[in-house]
Design an enzyme around this catalytic site. Sequence first.
Site, PDB file in Angstrom:
ATOM      1  N   CYS A   1      -5.498  -9.411   3.183  1.00  0.00           N
ATOM      2  CA  CYS A   1      -6.665  -8.578   3.487  1.00  0.00           C
ATOM      3  C   CYS A   1      -7.935  -9.353   3.859  1.00  0.00           C
ATOM      4  CB  CYS A   1      -6.942  -7.648   2.317  1.00  0.00           C
ATOM      5  SG  CYS A   1      -5.639  -6.421   2.127  1.00  0.00           S
TER       6      CYS A   1
ATOM      7  N   LEU B   1     -16.957 -14.417  -9.262  1.00  0.00           N
ATOM      8  CA  LEU B   1     -17.864 -15.559  -9.160  1.00  0.00           C
ATOM      9  C   LEU B   1     -17.115 -16.878  -9.363  1.00  0.00           C
ATOM     10  CD1 LEU B   1     -21.025 -14.313 -11.133  1.00  0.00           C
ATOM     11  CD2 LEU B   1     -20.653 -14.325  -8.666  1.00  0.00           C
TER      12      LEU B   1
ATOM     13  N   GLU C   1      -7.576   2.091   1.316  1.00  0.00           N
ATOM     14  CA  GLU C   1      -6.987   1.688   0.033  1.00  0.00           C
ATOM     15  C   GLU C   1      -7.742   0.473  -0.517  1.00  0.00           C
ATOM     16  OE1 GLU C   1      -4.418   3.042  -1.947  1.00  0.00           O
ATOM     17  OE2 GLU C   1      -5.502   1.576  -3.138  1.00  0.00           O
TER      18      GLU C   1
ATOM     19  N   THR D   1      -5.897  -0.350   6.791  1.00  0.00           N
ATOM     20  CA  THR D   1      -7.262  -0.755   7.133  1.00  0.00           C
ATOM     21  C   THR D   1      -7.377  -0.848   8.646  1.00  0.00           C
ATOM     22  OG1 THR D   1      -7.323  -2.025   5.090  1.00  0.00           O
ATOM     23  CG2 THR D   1      -9.006  -2.536   6.734  1.00  0.00           C
TER      24      THR D   1
ATOM     25  N   LEU E   1      -6.651  -1.093  -3.597  1.00  0.00           N
ATOM     26  CA  LEU E   1      -5.869  -1.763  -4.636  1.00  0.00           C
ATOM     27  C   LEU E   1      -5.868  -3.280  -4.423  1.00  0.00           C
ATOM     28  CD1 LEU E   1      -2.949  -2.897  -3.416  1.00  0.00           C
ATOM     29  CD2 LEU E   1      -2.396  -0.493  -3.463  1.00  0.00           C
TER      30      LEU E   1
ATOM     31  N   LYS F   1     -14.365   0.504   3.881  1.00  0.00           N
ATOM     32  CA  LYS F   1     -13.288  -0.418   3.556  1.00  0.00           C
ATOM     33  C   LYS F   1     -13.621  -1.852   3.992  1.00  0.00           C
ATOM     34  CE  LYS F   1      -9.506  -2.288   2.443  1.00  0.00           C
ATOM     35  NZ  LYS F   1      -9.255  -2.642   1.056  1.00  0.00           N
TER      36      LYS F   1
ATOM     37  N   VAL G   1       0.823  -1.210   0.000  1.00  0.00           N
ATOM     38  CA  VAL G   1       0.000   0.000   0.000  1.00  0.00           C
ATOM     39  C   VAL G   1       0.860   1.265   0.000  1.00  0.00           C
ATOM     40  CG1 VAL G   1      -1.590   1.346   1.450  1.00  0.00           C
ATOM     41  CG2 VAL G   1      -2.050  -1.054   0.961  1.00  0.00           C
TER      42      VAL G   1
ATOM     43  N   LYS H   1      -2.229 -15.504  -4.839  1.00  0.00           N
ATOM     44  CA  LYS H   1      -2.859 -15.276  -6.137  1.00  0.00           C
ATOM     45  C   LYS H   1      -1.780 -14.909  -7.145  1.00  0.00           C
ATOM     46  CE  LYS H   1      -4.247 -10.452  -6.055  1.00  0.00           C
ATOM     47  NZ  LYS H   1      -5.357  -9.583  -6.287  1.00  0.00           N
TER      48      LYS H   1
HETATM   49  P1  NAD Z   1       3.103  -4.559   4.439  1.00  0.00           P
HETATM   50  O1  NAD Z   1       3.269  -5.466   5.581  1.00  0.00           O
HETATM   51  O2  NAD Z   1       3.406  -5.048   3.049  1.00  0.00           O
HETATM   52  O3  NAD Z   1       3.974  -3.242   4.661  1.00  0.00           O
HETATM   53  C1  NAD Z   1       4.066  -2.550   5.874  1.00  0.00           C
HETATM   54  C2  NAD Z   1       5.384  -1.801   5.906  1.00  0.00           C
HETATM   55  O4  NAD Z   1       5.394  -0.911   7.014  1.00  0.00           O
HETATM   56  C3  NAD Z   1       6.616  -2.687   6.055  1.00  0.00           C
HETATM   57  O5  NAD Z   1       7.542  -2.405   5.027  1.00  0.00           O
HETATM   58  C4  NAD Z   1       7.176  -2.291   7.443  1.00  0.00           C
HETATM   59  O6  NAD Z   1       8.583  -2.408   7.514  1.00  0.00           O
HETATM   60  C5  NAD Z   1       6.723  -0.856   7.536  1.00  0.00           C
HETATM   61  N1  NAD Z   1       6.697  -0.277   8.887  1.00  0.00           N
HETATM   62  C6  NAD Z   1       6.353  -0.846  10.064  1.00  0.00           C
HETATM   63  N2  NAD Z   1       6.469   0.042  11.072  1.00  0.00           N
HETATM   64  C7  NAD Z   1       6.857   1.215  10.522  1.00  0.00           C
HETATM   65  C8  NAD Z   1       7.135   2.515  11.033  1.00  0.00           C
HETATM   66  N3  NAD Z   1       7.033   2.793  12.317  1.00  0.00           N
HETATM   67  N4  NAD Z   1       7.517   3.466  10.157  1.00  0.00           N
HETATM   68  C9  NAD Z   1       7.642   3.216   8.837  1.00  0.00           C
HETATM   69  N5  NAD Z   1       7.398   2.001   8.295  1.00  0.00           N
HETATM   70  C10 NAD Z   1       7.007   1.023   9.128  1.00  0.00           C
HETATM   71  O7  NAD Z   1       1.593  -4.052   4.503  1.00  0.00           O
HETATM   72  P2  NAD Z   1       0.560  -3.796   3.301  1.00  0.00           P
HETATM   73  O8  NAD Z   1       0.158  -5.080   2.673  1.00  0.00           O
HETATM   74  O9  NAD Z   1       1.061  -2.688   2.457  1.00  0.00           O
HETATM   75  O10 NAD Z   1      -0.702  -3.290   4.145  1.00  0.00           O
HETATM   76  C11 NAD Z   1      -0.689  -2.100   4.876  1.00  0.00           C
HETATM   77  C12 NAD Z   1      -2.094  -1.758   5.305  1.00  0.00           C
HETATM   78  O11 NAD Z   1      -2.928  -1.542   4.154  1.00  0.00           O
HETATM   79  C13 NAD Z   1      -2.807  -2.834   6.102  1.00  0.00           C
HETATM   80  O12 NAD Z   1      -3.653  -2.237   7.040  1.00  0.00           O
HETATM   81  C14 NAD Z   1      -3.630  -3.563   5.052  1.00  0.00           C
HETATM   82  O13 NAD Z   1      -4.763  -4.184   5.594  1.00  0.00           O
HETATM   83  C15 NAD Z   1      -4.037  -2.429   4.150  1.00  0.00           C
HETATM   84  N6  NAD Z   1      -4.327  -2.813   2.776  1.00  0.00           N
HETATM   85  C16 NAD Z   1      -3.528  -3.728   2.146  1.00  0.00           C
HETATM   86  C17 NAD Z   1      -3.809  -4.072   0.825  1.00  0.00           C
HETATM   87  C18 NAD Z   1      -2.981  -5.107   0.121  1.00  0.00           C
HETATM   88  O14 NAD Z   1      -3.407  -5.569  -0.939  1.00  0.00           O
HETATM   89  N7  NAD Z   1      -1.817  -5.476   0.626  1.00  0.00           N
HETATM   90  C19 NAD Z   1      -4.883  -3.463   0.142  1.00  0.00           C
HETATM   91  C20 NAD Z   1      -5.648  -2.527   0.799  1.00  0.00           C
HETATM   92  C21 NAD Z   1      -5.357  -2.206   2.128  1.00  0.00           C
END
Ligand code: NAD
Length: 449
Positions: A261, A251, A152, A122, A154, A205, A12, A321
């Site tokens: 997620c 579907l 987000e 989220t 995506l 969300k 994200v 996936k």
């Molecule tokens: P991720 O685990 O891939 O990335 C999180 C990043 O945050 C890591 O690189 C970690 O090192 C960094 N981090 C941790 N503590 C930190 C700090 N104090 N300062 C700076 N960086 C720090 O997570 P993600 O998959 O990108 O998901 C992030 C959020 O977005 C979650 O809440 C998730 O539910 C939501 N989200 C994810 C997706 C998806 O497809 N992955 C889609 C929509 C929403």
Amino acid sequence: MLRLAVAGTGYVGLVAGVCFAEMGHQVTCVDIDENKVALMKSGVSPIYEVDLEQLMRKNYEAGRIDYTTDYVAAYKEADAIFIGVGTPEQPDGSANLSYIATVARQIAETIEKDCLVVVKSTVPVGTNDKVEQFIHDFLAHDVRVEVASNPEFLAQGSAVHDTLHAERIIIGTESEWAQELLTRIYEPFGLPIVSVNRRSAEMIKYAANDFLALKISYMNDIANLCELVGADIQDVAKGMGFDPRIGSKFLNAGIGFGGSCFPKDTKALDYLARQNGYELRTVKSAIDVNKDQKTMLYKKASKRLITLNGLKVAVLGLTFKPGTDDLREAASLENVPLLLEQGADIFAYDPVGAASFARLYPEGPCARGHMSYASSIEEALDGANVCFILTEWGEFRAVAPETYRKLMRTPLVYDGRNLYAVDDMKDAGVEYHSIGRKPAIREGVKESR
Ligand code: NAD
């Protein structure tokens, strides 16, 4: 042009940061992981997403994006700080908000000018109220700070495209100042903006994600019934999809949803409901169905075979996936350990996820079985007694049905993604079991019940 900071460079945060830079903003991406930051500075993306690396390099060379672990420098001058750190599931199903809290405190202690903090992660409804209070409690300078919600949507595998061409941007704010600033940030994208209050944005969300999870579990439930009553889930889905109230997407029946997620967001909403004295029965059912679905093929294979012990098992697909290297909650993580416990000799192949999987299951003996990684589909299939297809990578779909018969010791295929027409597999002489469709049984093989 606005000066933006993004906390967290996962799927994200990094994609958002790069896309903001692409739209002309000045962006600093912050992460605590020094290796990741060094990698990104050298133009390499720590995650696999189509087009991401190319946009990273282009905007880095143009001086519009930089990467750092120095959050003080990044936050103190920012007009807005986006939080994209993880909110993983805790054992009780609730979301772990400790990463958000850490960033919130870092922001409070460093910002030196008025700033909008935008939570992209989220988070359960009401979290942003708490984040705002928390920041105010720790604020080191006399500045205006507000928190906005900007969830987000995506999908991994098409994250850059989804961000640049999102169907809508949801912004949840509690003041005109915050709403105007967020609108200015998103103006260059030229996308529809839905402006609501903060709690509604947070709920949108979860409600959207859980609806999609429900849709998947519903189709899987119907698929299981199709098998019992002799209907074909793909025909059923086709017929359903013509109805615009249903829609033709999402579907596809299969071996359940995974990823970072849907599993955690269904559990977190169920937890939120329980916390508020309400039972969210629909979402609970989606979770239950998914749990059973993930090992559906393993259960079928266990019924069909006298033993898996000593059999060469090809596993095609390890990521949750296609289009991503992400293994979180992937079906492979449920099925591979079960196969190993039964003594299977696994040859796994995945176009991008094998290296990460090998960190969890290194090559060599494991449980009662043995783990190996193949460098091609053909190598995995060569001499195999059974094949499990767990991810719908395009290159698996391109494998001709005859290949299974030619390469495998016994052409017995369990396909969790319904990649092939049943009749094509039957014509090629492959015993083929999929989801929600009749199996293709080879001559001389008795159908197991
Ligand atoms: P991720 O685990 O891939 O990335 C999180 C990043 O945050 C890591 O690189 C970690 O090192 C960094 N981090 C941790 N503590 C930190 C700090 N104090 N300062 C700076 N960086 C720090 O997570 P993600 O998959 O990108 O998901 C992030 C959020 O977005 C979650 O809440 C998730 O539910 C939501 N989200 C994810 C997706 C998806 O497809 N992955 C889609 C929509 C929403």
